[in-house]
Design an enzyme around this catalytic site. Structure first.
Site, short mmCIF file in Angstrom:
data_model
loop_
_atom_site.label_atom_id
_atom_site.label_comp_id
_atom_site.label_asym_id
_atom_site.label_seq_id
_atom_site.Cartn_x
_atom_site.Cartn_y
_atom_site.Cartn_z
N LYS A 91 44.25 38.20 43.00
CA LYS A 91 43.82 39.04 41.87
C LYS A 91 43.79 40.51 42.27
O LYS A 91 43.22 40.87 43.31
CB LYS A 91 42.43 38.60 41.40
CG LYS A 91 41.88 39.39 40.22
CD LYS A 91 40.52 38.85 39.82
CE LYS A 91 39.96 39.56 38.60
NZ LYS A 91 39.64 40.98 38.88
N TYR B 137 35.64 37.87 47.97
CA TYR B 137 35.87 39.19 48.55
C TYR B 137 36.02 39.00 50.05
O TYR B 137 35.34 38.17 50.66
CB TYR B 137 34.71 40.13 48.25
CG TYR B 137 34.70 40.70 46.85
CD1 TYR B 137 35.72 41.53 46.40
CD2 TYR B 137 33.64 40.42 45.98
CE1 TYR B 137 35.70 42.07 45.12
CE2 TYR B 137 33.62 40.95 44.70
CZ TYR B 137 34.65 41.77 44.28
OH TYR B 137 34.64 42.29 43.01
N GLN C 266 35.84 33.01 43.42
CA GLN C 266 36.43 34.30 43.76
C GLN C 266 35.86 34.78 45.08
O GLN C 266 34.64 34.78 45.30
CB GLN C 266 36.13 35.33 42.67
CG GLN C 266 36.63 36.74 42.98
CD GLN C 266 35.58 37.59 43.66
OE1 GLN C 266 34.38 37.32 43.57
NE2 GLN C 266 36.02 38.64 44.36
N HIS D 130 41.13 45.82 37.85
CA HIS D 130 39.69 45.64 37.97
C HIS D 130 38.95 46.25 36.78
O HIS D 130 37.87 46.80 36.91
CB HIS D 130 39.18 46.26 39.28
CG HIS D 130 38.11 45.46 39.96
ND1 HIS D 130 38.38 44.50 40.91
CD2 HIS D 130 36.76 45.45 39.82
CE1 HIS D 130 37.25 43.96 41.34
NE2 HIS D 130 36.25 44.52 40.68
N SER E 186 31.81 34.44 41.17
CA SER E 186 32.00 35.61 42.03
C SER E 186 31.30 35.42 43.37
O SER E 186 30.24 34.79 43.47
CB SER E 186 31.43 36.85 41.35
OG SER E 186 31.45 37.97 42.23
N THR F 40 40.28 38.52 45.66
CA THR F 40 40.41 39.85 45.06
C THR F 40 40.89 40.83 46.13
O THR F 40 40.25 40.97 47.18
CB THR F 40 39.07 40.32 44.48
OG1 THR F 40 38.69 39.43 43.41
CG2 THR F 40 39.16 41.73 43.93
N ASP G 84 44.24 40.53 33.36
CA ASP G 84 42.93 40.89 32.82
C ASP G 84 42.89 42.39 32.57
O ASP G 84 43.91 43.07 32.66
CB ASP G 84 41.78 40.41 33.72
CG ASP G 84 41.67 41.17 35.04
OD1 ASP G 84 42.28 42.25 35.21
OD2 ASP G 84 40.95 40.68 35.93
#
Length: 368
Positions: free
Chosen positions: A237, A134, A132, A261, A112, A160, A292
């Site tokens: 995602k 942001y 991942q 999420h 993350s 994401t 997910d």
């Protein structure tokens, strides 16, 4: 019910109970909670429970192959560890312990942006890493993170897209939740005086921090720029609308993750088991479709494979395993998932994951 010791757990619910018995209530709420009234959080589980898979019989098989290729990454299971923030909240080794378990069991581990361990540290575990991202207000930091992910040997970039702002998570607000000074977002170089560490009654310090760090204006042009800037396969995602999935494919994404999420963003979004077949139909073979939110066992993995997914991202169960017993706890979670998946495939008459993708499904009209 008394919580079992993690090594005695017989399913993932046992692991969650073991973790819950050890964690401070506010940390347990931070992991378990959803946004708003937690309707989507509950709907994720209800929709999976309402999805029935029709087994095939007389197949003559006595073993099954669970190996997969996910976005070009070889995996022993059709599963990757989802990106999850601040894992040192759950155990002192945090992401290091979880990544070591993922490496030992042959599944990709997603690092993350808000990891409490750096991507460079995690690369030393030998895990197959995805990174991942942001979308941050600091574009220089975005480019730096892309370069670091590539240099560390990450095999995919996961952007994401469902967090323009963090969903209002009532449990965290009630608890005035803030990170302890010992836990930080290692990639953002936040210290104990950052907003994430300053607790206030009636507020989530983590939400305050992300409001300052995240750029809510992420758009299609940015995704196109990202595709051109990064050499790694691009995974988008947080996709629920088939139209968005098709546009991701048009812009060169390698995969989309059907995700709400874990019920932590828009409360009222559809459960992923409901959104998944529509996305699969919209994109065909143009991109891989992962999913997910709500996966809690091997039969859930078979359900989403039958609904058209290539694989699943596993979230909260990994955190419960980490909290319960560090690396051994996460290893136990992955071992239980493998055992359950193997048995579910055999009972459904599937020699491999492709067979699972051809199983018929039906869904109760009222998942409650």
């Amino acid at each position: 019910m008394t919580a079992p010791r993690p090594r005695e757990a017989v399913d993932l619910a046992d692991v969650e109970r073991a973790a819950a018995a050890l964690l401070a209530p506010e940390v347990r709420d931070f992991v378990a909670g959803g946004s708003g009234m937690e309707r989507t959080l509950a709907a994720n589980r209800a929709a999976l429970d309402a999805t029935h898979v029709v087994p095939r019989v007389l197949t003559g098989i006595d073993s099954t192959d669970t190996s997969a290729s996910l976005v070009g990454t070889a995996a022993r299971l059709p599963v990757a560890v989802a990106p999850m923030a601040y894992q040192c909240l759950l155990h002192p080794e945090g992401e290091l312990a979880a990544a070591r378990a993922a490496a030992a069991r042959g599944v990709p581990f997603t690092v993350s942006t808000l990891s409490s361990r750096t991507v460079e540290e995690l690369a030393e575990t030998g895990a197959a890493l995805w990174f991942q991202l942001y979308w941050l207000r600091d574009r220089g930091l975005v480019e730096e993170l892309l370069d670091r992910a590539e240099d560390a040997g990450c095999q995919a970039l996961v952007i994401t897209v469902d967090v323009p702002v963090m969903g209002r998570r009532a449990r965290d607000v009630r608890n005035g939740f803030a990170l302890p000074s010992s836990v930080r977002a290692a990639h953002l170089d936040t210290g104990p005086t950052s907003h994430a560490h300053v607790g206030r009654a009636g507020s989530s310090a983590v939400a305050d921090h992300t409001a300052l760090a995240f750029d809510p204006t992420l758009g299609w042009r940015d995704l196109e720029w990202l595709r051109g800037r990064c050499r790694l396969p691009l995974v988008v995602k947080g996709v629920l609308d088939p139209r968005d999935a098709a546009r991701c494919a048009d812009l060169g994404a390698s995969a989309v993750v059907v995700s709400n999420h874990g019920g932590r963003q828009f409360d009222g979004a559809p459960p992923t088991a409901v959104a998944l077949p529509r996305v699969v139909e919209a994109v065909g073979d143009a991109v891989e479709v992962l999913v997910d939110s709500g996966i809690r066992g091997g039969s859930d993995v078979v359900r989403v494979l039958a609904l058209g997914a290539r694989g699943a991202l596993l979230g909260r169960p990994v955190l419960w395993g980490l909290a319960a017993d560090g690396q051994r706890g996460v290893t136990r979670v992955l071992d239980l998932l493998r055992l359950e998946l193997e048995q579910a495939l055999l009972l459904a008459g599937c020699a491999d994951l492709a067979d699972a993708g051809r199983l018929a499904t039906y869904v109760r009209s009222d998942p409650s």
